[in-house]
Design a protein around this motif. Sequence first.
Motif, PDB file in Angstrom:
ATOM      1  N   TYR A   8       0.841  -1.208   0.000  1.00  0.00           N
ATOM      2  CA  TYR A   8       0.000   0.000   0.000  1.00  0.00           C
ATOM      3  C   TYR A   8       0.874   1.255   0.000  1.00  0.00           C
ATOM      4  CZ  TYR A   8      -3.601   3.329   1.457  1.00  0.00           C
ATOM      5  OH  TYR A   8      -4.462   4.400   1.534  1.00  0.00           O
ATOM      6  N   GLU A   9       1.876   1.269   0.866  1.00  0.00           N
ATOM      7  CA  GLU A   9       2.759   2.433   0.999  1.00  0.00           C
ATOM      8  C   GLU A   9       3.487   2.753  -0.293  1.00  0.00           C
ATOM      9  OE1 GLU A   9       4.508   2.918   5.454  1.00  0.00           O
ATOM     10  OE2 GLU A   9       5.661   3.562   3.732  1.00  0.00           O
ATOM     11  N   GLN A  16      -3.822   3.620  -4.253  1.00  0.00           N
ATOM     12  CA  GLN A  16      -4.202   3.612  -2.827  1.00  0.00           C
ATOM     13  C   GLN A  16      -5.701   3.881  -2.674  1.00  0.00           C
ATOM     14  OE1 GLN A  16      -1.654   6.254  -0.586  1.00  0.00           O
ATOM     15  NE2 GLN A  16       0.158   4.993  -0.929  1.00  0.00           N
ATOM     16  N   CYS A  20      -8.368   1.364  -1.038  1.00  0.00           N
ATOM     17  CA  CYS A  20      -9.261   1.827   0.035  1.00  0.00           C
ATOM     18  C   CYS A  20     -10.703   1.453  -0.288  1.00  0.00           C
ATOM     19  CB  CYS A  20      -9.166   3.345   0.198  1.00  0.00           C
ATOM     20  SG  CYS A  20      -7.714   3.863   1.106  1.00  0.00           S
ATOM     21  N   ARG A 188      -7.762  10.059   1.411  1.00  0.00           N
ATOM     22  CA  ARG A 188      -8.045   9.042   0.408  1.00  0.00           C
ATOM     23  C   ARG A 188      -9.564   8.903   0.348  1.00  0.00           C
ATOM     24  NH1 ARG A 188      -3.622  10.213  -0.265  1.00  0.00           N
ATOM     25  NH2 ARG A 188      -1.719   8.951  -0.220  1.00  0.00           N
TER      26      ARG A 188
END
Length: 456
Positions: A8-9, A16, A20, A188
Motif C-alpha cells: 500500500y505504501e 491507494q 481503500c 483518500r
Amino acid sequence: MRLSEIIYELSPIFLQNFFCSLEGGKIYRRRFSENFFNIFETIKERDRLPKEELETLKVKRMRKQLILAYENSAYYKKLFNRHMFDPYGFESFESLRSLPILHKEQLQENIEPFLNHEIAPIESVTIHTSGTTGAGLIFPVTKACENEQWALWWRYRTNLGIMFDTWCANFGGKVIVPIKQTKPPFHRIIKPFRQVSFSMYHLGPKTVKEYVNTINKKRLEWIHGFPSTLSYLASLMLEQKLSFDHPISWVTIGAESLLPHQKEIIKKAFGIYPKQHYGLSEPVANISECEYGSLHVDEDFAHIEFIPLDDESNQYRIVGTSFANDALLFLRYCTNDIVTLPKEPKRCPCGRAGRVVEEIEGRRYDSIVQKDGSKIMILGHIFRDMVHIREVQIRQDASGFVTFFIVRSKDYTSEDEELLRSEIEMRFRIDYAIEYVEKIEKTDRGKLRLVISELA
Ligand SMILES: [Zn+2]
C-alpha cells in the motif's frame, strides 16, 4: 509492518484510493447487509417505545442472553450455580446485583470459558479493541450483533438528519496516508462508504489549509472524527483565519468523549456544535444525543448500571450488559468510563422514555508533541491488537521525545515489543524509549491516564 501495508505504501495515490475502496467495499457489504436493514427498521420503531413496553422488551432480551450463557458457556454455568441464580426465571434487573462485576482483565487472562460454543465461527466476527487503558482485547461478536450496533449508530445519525448517502469528511485513527508522505493530498477516498478519509497524522500548521480546501472543494457537509483531532483542526483554522465556504450541517464525534473546550473551539471554527455519542466495541452500552441535545441511554440495546464513584459527586461508572451478542455475554461488564447524571431525573422534550445523562466524562486522551512541533492525539489506538500489554502510560518530558511505560502480561514476548515499535514508528515522528515497569500509578479516581506531559 504487514506485507499488504508495505505494498500500500509503495503504491501511487490512485492505486491507494482503489485499495481503500476495495477494502471499504468488503466491510461495507458485511456491515450493510440485508439483515442490517431489517434490524434498522426494528430499531427505528423501538426508539419511541413507551416506558412499560421498553421495560418488558429489556427483560425479555436479558433473559434470552442469560439462558444462552448458562446453557453454552462453562464460566456462566458455574457462576450461576454458585450464586443460585436462575436465568429461566429472570424478571428484574435488581437480581443481577447478586452477580459479580466482570472486568476486562478476566477476559484478557482467558476468554475461552466465557464463549458460547454453539455459535459457529461463520456466524461471528472478531473484534480488536484498545480501550481506555491501552490494553487490547480480542473477542467475537455475532454478525447479527454487529448489524444491530451499526443500526443503532445509524438510528442516531438519521435522527439528526444524516442520510445513508451523505458524504462524510472522516478523521479517524487509521494510517490511511503513508507517514513518510510529505506532499498533499492528505486524504483518500473510500467510495462505498461515501467517505473522504483524512489523515490525522499529517495535520499540522503547515498542512491545515490543504485540509480545509479539500472540504470546501468537495462541499462536504458532514464532518466526523475523534474530538481531539477535530478540535485540533478547529484551533489551527482559527489561528490561521481559515474557514469553510459552505455551511457545515453536522459534526459528529466518536471514540473519545468530548471535552467542553473542544466543543466550543469546534463551534467557533465550524459554525456548529458537535453531536455526541457514546458507544464502545464491547456491545454493553450506548448513549446518543438527540435532536434537542439531551444524552439518552439506548435502553433497548443493552442494560446500563450506573455505579456511584463516591457518596458526594454525581459521577458514576458505566457497567453494562449486552442484549445483542450471542457469541459472548458481557454480563455486568465494567467499562471504566464515567458519566455525570443530573441531580433530578430529567425529561427531554423529544419524549424518549429512557434515562438521560448529563455529561459523558468517559475516555479522555491527551496529546504529545512530535519532532516537527505538531501535536498528535488518540494514542490508545496504537495498542489495539496488543493483548499482552497489561497497562501502558506515555510520558513526555521534552518536545519530540516520549517514554512508553509498559506493564507486561506473562505472555509478552520480544515479538510484542517488535510490533509495538513498528506501530510507533509507523505513526509518529518522535524519538522514544520503552521502559518495562511492575505497575503504573493511577489517579485518585482510579483511572489510568494514558498520557502524562510535562510540556506546557
Ligand atoms: Zn431527547
